[in-house]
Design an enzyme around this catalytic site. Structure first.
Site, short mmCIF file in Angstrom:
data_model
loop_
_atom_site.label_atom_id
_atom_site.label_comp_id
_atom_site.label_asym_id
_atom_site.label_seq_id
_atom_site.Cartn_x
_atom_site.Cartn_y
_atom_site.Cartn_z
N ILE A 1 31.95 -9.96 40.41
CA ILE A 1 30.63 -10.01 41.37
C ILE A 1 30.33 -11.48 41.94
CG2 ILE A 1 28.21 -9.62 41.09
CD1 ILE A 1 29.72 -7.18 40.49
N LYS B 1 14.00 -10.03 31.49
CA LYS B 1 13.61 -11.03 32.69
C LYS B 1 13.91 -10.52 34.21
CE LYS B 1 16.98 -14.18 33.85
NZ LYS B 1 17.50 -14.26 35.19
N ASN B 2 15.15 -9.79 34.43
CA ASN B 2 15.26 -9.44 35.77
C ASN B 2 14.41 -7.93 36.15
OD1 ASN B 2 17.04 -11.51 36.06
ND2 ASN B 2 18.80 -10.47 35.64
N ASP C 1 26.54 -10.20 33.77
CA ASP C 1 25.70 -11.10 32.87
C ASP C 1 26.10 -11.06 31.31
OD1 ASP C 1 24.22 -12.06 35.18
OD2 ASP C 1 22.40 -10.57 34.68
N ARG D 1 26.09 -16.63 47.10
CA ARG D 1 24.90 -15.84 46.81
C ARG D 1 23.89 -15.87 48.13
NH1 ARG D 1 22.39 -16.71 40.98
NH2 ARG D 1 21.62 -14.46 41.43
N PRO D 2 24.64 -15.48 49.36
CA PRO D 2 23.84 -15.44 50.45
C PRO D 2 22.55 -14.19 50.36
CG PRO D 2 25.99 -14.32 50.70
CD PRO D 2 25.95 -14.99 49.53
N VAL D 3 22.00 -14.44 51.28
CA VAL D 3 20.88 -13.12 51.27
C VAL D 3 20.71 -12.33 52.61
CG1 VAL D 3 19.27 -14.11 49.57
CG2 VAL D 3 18.98 -14.97 51.82
N ASP D 4 22.03 -12.23 53.10
CA ASP D 4 22.27 -11.47 54.52
C ASP D 4 21.69 -10.14 54.51
OD1 ASP D 4 24.27 -11.85 52.93
OD2 ASP D 4 25.38 -10.17 54.35
N GLN D 5 21.81 -9.48 53.20
CA GLN D 5 21.55 -8.08 53.00
C GLN D 5 19.98 -7.89 53.17
OE1 GLN D 5 24.13 -5.54 53.31
NE2 GLN D 5 25.20 -7.44 53.91
N ARG E 1 15.55 -20.36 30.65
CA ARG E 1 15.32 -19.74 31.88
C ARG E 1 15.39 -18.15 31.49
NH1 ARG E 1 18.30 -21.17 37.28
NH2 ARG E 1 17.16 -19.28 37.68
N CYS F 1 24.54 -21.76 44.58
CA CYS F 1 24.00 -21.72 43.33
C CYS F 1 25.42 -21.95 42.44
CB CYS F 1 23.32 -20.36 43.17
SG CYS F 1 23.65 -19.67 41.40
N1 EPU Z 1 25.35 -10.81 47.86
C1 EPU Z 1 25.59 -11.15 49.35
N2 EPU Z 1 24.66 -10.81 50.34
C2 EPU Z 1 23.18 -10.43 49.82
C3 EPU Z 1 23.15 -10.48 48.57
C4 EPU Z 1 24.20 -10.47 47.70
O1 EPU Z 1 26.74 -11.18 49.92
O2 EPU Z 1 22.35 -10.46 50.64
C5 EPU Z 1 26.30 -10.86 47.14
C6 EPU Z 1 26.08 -12.15 46.05
O3 EPU Z 1 26.68 -13.18 46.50
C7 EPU Z 1 27.17 -11.55 44.77
C8 EPU Z 1 26.90 -9.94 45.04
O4 EPU Z 1 26.55 -9.53 46.13
O5 EPU Z 1 28.47 -11.82 45.12
C9 EPU Z 1 25.99 -9.57 43.93
O6 EPU Z 1 24.65 -10.22 44.26
P1 EPU Z 1 23.36 -9.42 43.80
O7 EPU Z 1 22.48 -9.84 45.09
O8 EPU Z 1 23.35 -8.06 43.23
O9 EPU Z 1 22.89 -10.60 42.82
P2 EPU Z 1 21.20 -10.95 42.41
O10 EPU Z 1 20.17 -9.76 43.04
O11 EPU Z 1 20.91 -12.27 43.26
C10 EPU Z 1 20.87 -10.20 40.12
C11 EPU Z 1 20.36 -10.92 38.77
C12 EPU Z 1 21.48 -11.74 38.38
C13 EPU Z 1 22.80 -10.71 38.20
C14 EPU Z 1 23.19 -9.96 39.51
C15 EPU Z 1 24.26 -9.19 39.19
C16 EPU Z 1 17.91 -11.02 39.08
C17 EPU Z 1 16.85 -11.90 39.33
N3 EPU Z 1 19.32 -11.57 39.20
O12 EPU Z 1 21.17 -11.29 40.98
O13 EPU Z 1 21.25 -12.13 37.25
O14 EPU Z 1 23.68 -11.63 37.63
O15 EPU Z 1 21.93 -9.25 40.07
O16 EPU Z 1 23.91 -8.36 38.36
O17 EPU Z 1 18.05 -9.81 38.90
C18 EPU Z 1 21.17 -13.76 35.40
O18 EPU Z 1 20.13 -13.09 34.69
O19 EPU Z 1 21.84 -14.63 34.67
C19 EPU Z 1 21.65 -13.51 36.86
C20 EPU Z 1 22.42 -14.25 37.32
#
Ligand code: EPU
Length: 417
Positions: free
Chosen positions: A327, A22-23, A305, A122-126, A397, A117
């Site tokens: 995480i 999926k990912n 995960d 899970r912010p997207v600031d990065q 999902r 969530c």
């Molecule tokens: N984070 C920030 N700012 C950002 C992005 C992330 O603070 O801009 C924080 C998040 O809040 C979290 C940490 O960084 O605490 C790691 O988050 P990451 O961005 O790596 O997670 P993601 O990309 O949203 C993906 C997978 C998740 C998996 C995580 C960690 C996908 C679609 N989703 O999420 O998968 O848990 O990486 O490996 O690839 C799942 O499949 O059940 C699932 C949640």
């Protein structure tokens, strides 16, 4: 609402095929936005998140055709919308993955902010910081990220934290930027390597995917390609934990043991015997499992995960274990449900202390997120009596036909409406 009903206490035995990841599939579907030509993707799992992403891509103007099961052909020749609406992003956060490709291809994107969530903020600031460094002008208005850039340019971007989709979004955007982009402190997950391989097949110049420094030399345009999605390492790990917890002997086809070293180490520590070949894994387990401590961290360390599934295993293992989640800040919600099944677990901050007991009791439990649901399925398989799992839309999902695959391994599991 659908439910799963499981009669526990049966070991798993037999052979099943693992689906595509999926990912990995989600960002690869979004890569289709980077070219006018067709991208043919195979080994795409039939999951709710995949259908949501395909609906979003269609809404943006991508042609979506399916030639045979698990294969999709995406053609983003003429994009008709630059918006990912709230209705879609709120059901699937991975919709943020259209931001980088849309902006790089068209110079504009309007993506709903995902919001919080169940498992964390899970912010997207990065993602935003990286695109700004590449020259994008970004305004957050009325809950939407509005990004504009006549042309993106290469930049050196150092992530403050390791982010999987953040790395993927910027890697995709950088393929069409003018000049070279260097992503430092990049995520090293195998799904990033798979996306990089797909982008390279489309003509991108990417070096270092799978390490924490990824270099992308921007090109004028990308072209169509054919690509097969990697196996799902989390689905693989979930079935391996289920077999270690219930006992039995299973053979998983179309998977890859190298994708889950940290998980296999922990299963071996729990007492499982594992053999693996190029595209298969065989596990057998005839003893009671031993407790295993673990701490989640970015790849190649133990994946968040897989944390919930190991929690269920530890519930009936010999000894006491500590599981630490580093995480996500709220990813221990399955604990309360497992306690309803009589598990002996105490939570202290981001750690859970699990004292193994001889048996869990089947009861009615509620799934709270995708991997928590998987842990409840495993708990149901090992529990005495009947377990009813509610809100299983979370499972759909991320697990293709989970009840079909478990039934093929001898589990007594059925879905009811
Ligand atoms: N984070 C920030 N700012 C950002 C992005 C992330 O603070 O801009 C924080 C998040 O809040 C979290 C940490 O960084 O605490 C790691 O988050 P990451 O961005 O790596 O997670 P993601 O990309 O949203 C993906 C997978 C998740 C998996 C995580 C960690 C996908 C679609 N989703 O999420 O998968 O848990 O990486 O490996 O690839 C799942 O499949 O059940 C699932 C949640």
């Amino acid at each position: 609402m659908q439910k799963l009903i499981i009669q526990g206490g049966r070991p798993l035995n037999g052979e099943i095929t693992i689906s595509g990841a999926k990912n990995a599939a989600l960002p690869i579907l979004c890569a289709s936005l980077l070219t006018h030509e067709s991208l043919k993707i195979s080994n795409v799992p039939a999951l709710h998140d995949i259908s949501t992403m395909l609906s979003l891509l269609k809404q943006i103007g991508t042609g979506v055709a399916t030639s045979q099961s698990s294969e999709v052909i995406l053609t983003a020749a003429h994009l008709t919308s630059l918006t990912a609406p709230y209705e879609m992003v709120k059901t699937m956060r991975a919709a943020i993955l259209v931001l980088g490709p849309l902006l790089a291809r068209t110079g504009e994107a309007n993506i709903s902010l995902p919001g919080g969530c169940a498992i964390g903020l899970r912010p997207v600031d990065q993602h935003i910081k990286g695109l700004q460094a590449m020259g994008a002008e970004i305004n957050i208005k009325h809950g939407y990220i509005h990004a504009v850039a006549k042309t993106l340019h290469g930049a050196r971007i150092v992530f403050d934290i390791v982010t999987v989709t953040g790395t993927e979004n910027l890697m995709m955007a950088a393929t069409l930027a003018a000049g070279t982009t260097i992503l430092e402190n990049a995520a090293r997950e195998p799904e990033i390597v798979d996306l990089a391989h797909c982008l390279i097949a489309m003509g991108a110049k990417i070096y270092g995917a799978g390490t924490d420094v990824i270099t992308i030399e921007g090109v004028q345009s990308l072209h169509g390609a054919e690509f097969r999605v990697m196996p799902d390492r989390i689905e693989t790990g979930t079935f391996l934990v289920a077999c270690t917890a219930t006992g039995g002997d299973i053979h998983l086809k179309d998977t890859n043991a190298h994708l889950l070293d940290a998980v296999l180490d922990k299963l071996t520590e729990a007492g499982a015997r594992i053999d693996a070949g190029q595209n298969w894994i065989h596990l057998h387990m005839y003893a009671k499992p031993k407790s295993v401590n673990l701490r989640t961290a970015p790849y190649p360390a133990f994946p968040t995960d897989m944390q919930a599934q190991f929690m269920s295993l530890n519930c009936i293992a010999d000894g006491t274990a500590i599981i630490t989640e580093t995480i996500f800040e709220n990813r221990l919600m399955h604990v309360q449900e497992l306690k309803r099944m009589n598990a002996n677990i105490e939570v202290e901050g981001n750690a859970a202390i699990i004292c193994g007991i001889p048996q869990l009791d089947g009861t009615h439990v509620m799934a709270t997120d995708l991997r928590a649901s998987a842990s409840l399925v495993i708990a149901g398989l090992i529990a005495q009596g009947e377990t009813v799992i509610d809100r299983i839309y979370h499972l759909d999902r991320g697990y293709e036909n989970i009840e079909g695959k478990l039934s093929a391994l001898g589990a007594h599991i059925k879905r009811i409406k």
